[in-house]
Design an enzyme around this catalytic site. Structure first.
Site, PDB file in Angstrom:
ATOM      1  N   HIS A   1      10.183   2.973   4.101  1.00 57.34           N
ATOM      2  CA  HIS A   1       9.990   3.647   2.815  1.00 57.34           C
ATOM      3  C   HIS A   1      10.913   4.840   2.638  1.00 57.34           C
ATOM      4  CE1 HIS A   1       6.313   1.439   1.697  1.00 57.34           C
ATOM      5  NE2 HIS A   1       6.045   1.438   2.996  1.00 57.34           N
TER       6      HIS A   1
ATOM      7  N   SER B   1       4.605  -4.922   6.687  1.00 54.90           N
ATOM      8  CA  SER B   1       5.495  -5.626   5.756  1.00 54.90           C
ATOM      9  C   SER B   1       6.969  -5.365   6.042  1.00 54.90           C
ATOM     10  CB  SER B   1       5.171  -5.213   4.320  1.00 54.90           C
ATOM     11  OG  SER B   1       5.289  -3.808   4.215  1.00 54.90           O
TER      12      SER B   1
ATOM     13  N   LYS C   1      -0.599   1.598  -3.298  1.00 57.55           N
ATOM     14  CA  LYS C   1       0.731   1.499  -3.873  1.00 57.55           C
ATOM     15  C   LYS C   1       0.797   0.363  -4.894  1.00 57.55           C
ATOM     16  CE  LYS C   1       3.448   3.539  -0.146  1.00 57.55           C
ATOM     17  NZ  LYS C   1       2.755   3.659   1.141  1.00 57.55           N
TER      18      LYS C   1
ATOM     19  N   ILE D   1      -2.569   6.050  11.371  1.00 54.51           N
ATOM     20  CA  ILE D   1      -1.164   5.759  11.063  1.00 54.51           C
ATOM     21  C   ILE D   1      -1.087   4.480  10.230  1.00 54.51           C
ATOM     22  CG2 ILE D   1       1.157   5.523  12.020  1.00 54.51           C
ATOM     23  CD1 ILE D   1      -0.247   8.159  12.704  1.00 54.51           C
TER      24      ILE D   1
ATOM     25  N   CYS E   1      13.350 -26.141  11.650  1.00 53.35           N
ATOM     26  CA  CYS E   1      13.318 -25.418  10.371  1.00 53.35           C
ATOM     27  C   CYS E   1      14.081 -24.089  10.448  1.00 53.35           C
ATOM     28  CB  CYS E   1      11.880 -25.157   9.937  1.00 53.35           C
ATOM     29  SG  CYS E   1      10.894 -26.649   9.762  1.00 53.35           S
TER      30      CYS E   1
END
Lengths: 118, 314, 478
Positions: free
Chosen positions: C53, C49, C252, C337, C404
């Site tokens: 963090h 994503s 999460k 990982i 686009c």
């Protein structure tokens, strides 16, 4: 034998019931106008279609050239026609309406370009 | 900055009709732009017949219909054509920024007509679950691959949606030797013209499933099969009706969306309510049309309005 | 017959493997990397994503926690050196009931022990000012200012480019089939044998299988699926910080985040996948994510979603497994990982280098190491004045391929020169095909450019490697 079909002579799309005997149309019911009967007759006894496809080119900028038959051809000749057309390579520039195959499969219809080909 | 009386973005049937109508109404400084390498827009890949029945009273293929206008555009001395030209920005003052090979141009238009057509609804937009292998195409892209590029996208096809483009492509694939296994339509009747159902599906015995949807696309690197399920009137899956169709290609034909990203840059979000004076929208970018003949008629009106607007400025 | 002998051979070309490769390239070593897919970042890293963090959500005694905090700090320099865009945006863990405050304070305490900078509890007034579209029923949140976002694949590709510049040899489409040992390790692939003194197993979902090949049997990777849903760019600006709910023991939770490319993203789900190759999205996942995310941002609706995909987390228990294997000297496992793997990557790389040093690898700094990489220019991210200059340098910058996302032919060709071999590879590097029309307009042109640049027929252009050819054949072709 009864056959059901949709008339496409106009956007109304009447549902027709056609009585067929020996491959010939005996009667047509369900048509809301007089185009229905001749349409059903043609579709059962001698269905015809305009064939549109593209031919491959050779040595030209465009990879393909769109073509059409100049008149409708018998529906059962569509696939044999495609096999004939597959063999063609258009090597020269063309204008709209240039004949690519004359008298396609003896149907009397020509195969012509529908676009300027370069 | 270049100044032009009338700029038209898009040289498909809408843009060309608007340009010619404006030209006929006396506008002699017209710049007609298109992002592609040729005039004609989407018509170039619509090689089938059904065009021009109303406007020309003839049955023409897409390219033939386009050619009638291309010829006139070429002959019109007041229309300048600029191809391979992309509009990347538009302001409220009708200033366009365009890119074409080797150059970036800024053009101030006195009057501006947007004729940018539409794009296709994609698999993502209709939330078909499953994997994302190769072999999934919006129907129009498959059409371009076959008709313009001379490529065969797949051999065993399932088509989602009974829109006209999907029906036309069912026939196109079949004629080129592929097997079209099914057309899956979630509504209870077809979205396309009846004539296309007859000549594209019935002619080739291609099954059309109403009130069905594709519940999953399966395949690791390439499409391998789809799962199909019946739905009720509320579009909910009916348990126990699921079946699978093996295939290597899925076509998505579920509607078109007007392409209005450029006009949104100028703050216009409702094409029915354009507050920028001298800005017009026509063709599929205004609303999705069924027939190109209607596009031509309405776009001619837009061209005339633009001419009137320019006249009013003097 | 062996193809090549290395000092260190890394198995796995995701963010972990490539980070280790780049870090090792600072030293005078012969380094190789093997990746089984057609391109790097096509495995676990593809579905990342892009969150960097801050380090919250980790037990204080965990490797994950320590390496995440360190990685968050190191990532900034990595991004600067490589010319990858990194943006610090901050994170909020949001609560809705007073009973939840205790848990929030516990998370804060753990974060403070780990050394996560600047964590503090913020109240409704702060949320009104700094996160106006957050559900008005949220009562407070834990704010961690050092959370950031980055493009996961651009990070991997830019790390790889820099590693290659510093003499790392990267071999894609090489799948490891067996590992034996004579003096050196002999790593067999489907394209030949490689010898190496040291082997690093960074094989993501398949790290357990690679470990097995070397005789290490206590690692088991369970694929844990996360479905993610991208929102239309029109919704950019709906949120400022990354929004988290209170976590559960398993995950999460469903997040509302921003991505580096601008689209907001919602998700992920969290459940065991059917297999290590099951990347399917589901109706159930969509509904669950929508329902959960509306607790955070009530105005999200289904129509905002423009794309969705699934990723698999390589779960190996609760923490990272980063260890040198005493029973197989020279073999280092870097397994399990999952999140916060991307954030931790620069720190994992340092830890691996340290493990190698402790186990006999001489590390002498290379005087020719070049740490900088010239940033890639994307037309969609630069002002028109700069575009004009670029066009003067090369007219192909004005030849637009993807409408686009405003991607030029020059950028596409550059991407191919830098390693793109597939349609997905071009998408991840340039964003062509990632916009609203999902490739409807640009696909044919991109296929032709790939065909030209790679010297293959158009019918051999693939979506993401062999087996995923875009079309079946050229008409009239053999």
């Amino acid at each position: 034998m009864k056959k059901k079909m949709t008339c496409i002579a106009c956007p109304q799309g009447c549902q027709l019931e056609v009585e067929v005997e020996g491959g010939y149309v005996v009667s047509v019911a369900g048509a809301k106008c007089k185009k229905g009967e001749p349409y059903a007759r043609q579709e059962i006894e001698n269905p015809q279609r305009i064939l549109t496809t593209t031919v491959l080119t050779q040595g030209l900028e465009m990879k393909t050239a769109p073509v059409r038959t100049s008149a409708p051809i018998p529906r059962d000749k569509l696939f044999p026609a495609m096999r004939e057309i597959e063999k063609v390579r258009l090597k020269r520039k063309a204008k709209v309406g240039d004949v690519v195959i004359k008298d396609l499969l003896g149907t009397g219809a020509d195969l012509m370009t529908t676009r300027e080909v370069f | 900055m270049i100044k032009r009386d009338l700029v038209i973005v898009g040289a498909g049937p809408a843009g060309m009709a608007a340009a010619l109508a404006a030209h006929d109404a006396g506008v002699k400084d017209i710049l007609l732009l298109d992002r592609d390498q040729y005039l004609g827009g989407i018509l170039n890949q619509c090689i089938h017949t059904g065009f021009g029945l109303q406007y020309f009273k003839e049955e023409l293929t897409g390219p033939e219909y386009a050619e009638r206008f291309i010829e006139r555009v070429r002959k019109a001395s007041g229309i300048e054509v600029s191809l391979q030209t992309f509009v990347v920005n538009l302001t409220k003052d009708k200033v366009l920024t365009c890119l074409k090979p080797g150059a970036m141009l800024e053009i101030k238009a006195k009057a501006l007509i947007m004729a940018t057509g539409c794009r296709e609804r994609t698999r993502e937009m209709i939330f078909v679950p499953g994997s994302r292998p190769a072999g999934i195409f919006p129907a129009g892209l498959a059409q371009k691959l076959i008709n313009i590029e001379g490529l065969m996208p797949g051999n065993e096809v399932v088509i989602i949606g009974s829109g006209d483009i999907g029906l036309i492509m069912a026939r196109r694939f079949t004629l080129e030797g592929a097997r079209v296994k099914a057309v899956i339509e979630i509504e209870s009747k077809t979205r396309g013209l009846v004539r296309n159902v007859v000549q594209c599906l019935e002619d080739f015995d291609i099954p059309l499933y109403f009130r069905h949807k594709v519940s999953e696309i399966c395949g690791q690197d390439r499409v391998e099969k789809v799962r199909v399920v019946e739905v009720d009137d509320g579009y909910r899956e009916k348990p126990g009706t699921e079946f699978e169709i093996t295939c290597d290609t899925v076509l998505v034909s579920v509607g078109l969306i007007p392409e209005n990203e450029i006009i949104e840059l100028a703050g216009v979000y409702d094409v029915n309510n354009i507050e920028v004076p001298g800005l017009f929208v026509c063709g599929n970018s205004f609303k999705v049309y069924d027939l190109v003949d209607s596009v031509t008629r309405d776009s001619e009106k837009a061209g005339k309005l633009a001419a009137e607007y320019l006249g009013s400025l003097k | 017959m062996s193809l090549k002998r290395y000092d260190v051979l890394i198995i796995g070309g995701g963010v972990t493997g490539v980070s280790i490769a780049r870090e090792l390239s600072r030293y005078r070593l012969s380094i190789g990397l093997l990746e089984k897919e057609a391109e790097l970042a096509f495995g676990v890293s593809k579905s990342n994503s892009g969150i960097v963090h801050p380090g919250t959500h980790n037990p204080p005694d965990s490797l994950k926690g320590r390496l995440c905090v360190e990685g968050n700090w190191l990532m900034r320099e990595v991004a600067r050196d490589l010319g990858v865009h990194f943006e610090e945006v901050g994170e909020l863990v949001v609560i809705f009931k007073e009973e939840e405050r205790k848990e929030l304070l516990r998370i804060k305490k753990d974060a403070e022990i780990l050394g996560v900078p600047g964590v503090r509890i913020v109240d409704r007034a702060w949320l009104d000012e700094h996160e106006p579209n957050l559900n008005s029923r949220a009562i407070a949140a834990l704010y961690a200012p050092t959370a950031g976002i980055i493009s996961p694949y651009r990070l991997v590709y830019d790390l790889a480019e820099n590693a290659k510049k510093n003499w790392v040899e990267i071999h894609t489409s090489h799948q490891v089939t067996g590992i034996t040992r004579k003096d050196d390790f002999e790593v067999c692939t489907d394209q030949g044998v490689f010898r190496s003194r040291y082997v690093i197993n960074a094989a993501g979902l398949f790290a357990d299988e690679i470990a097995n090949m070397a005789g290490i049997t206590d690692i088991k990777i369970v694929p844990w699926k996360g479905e993610e849903f991208m929102l239309d760019k029109k919704k950019t600006g709906l949120t400022r910080q990354l929004l988290f709910p209170l976590p559960t023991p398993h995950s999460k939770g469903t997040l509302f985040i921003r991505t580096s490319d601008g689209n907001p993203m919602i998700g992920p789900t969290s459940y065991e996948a059917r297999s290590k190759t099951d990347l399917s999205t589901t109706e159930k996942g969509l509904n669950e994510v929508l329902k959960n995310v509306r607790r955070l941002v009530p105005s999200v609706n289904k129509g905002d979603i423009i794309a969705y995909f699934a990723g698999l987390r390589p779960k190996a228990g609760n923490d990272f497994i980063i260890r040198h294997e005493g029973s197989v000297p020279g073999f280092v496992n870097v397994a399990g990982i999952q999140s916060p793997g991307l954030t931790a990557a620069p720190a994992i790389a340092l830890m691996v280098v340290d493990l190698l040093r402790k186990n006999g690898l001489e590390l002498r700094k290379s005087p020719t190491f070049q740490k900088h990489r010239q940033p890639t220019e994307h037309l969609f991210a630069i002002p028109f004045s700069r575009t004009k200059k670029l066009i003067k340098q090369d007219s192909a910058y004005a030849d637009i391929v993807c409408r686009c996302e405003m991607v030029s032919a020059k950028e596409v060709r550059d991407a191919i020169k830098r390693g793109a071999r597939t349609m997905d590879g071009i998408k991840f590097r340039t964003r062509a095909q990632a916009g609203r029309c999902h490739g409807g307009f640009c696909t044919t042109r991109l296929m032709k450019i790939l065909s030209q640049e790679l010297g293959v027929p158009v019918s051999e252009v693939t979506k993401r490697g062999k087996g995923s050819e875009m079309v079946k054949k050229e008409r009239g072709g053999k």
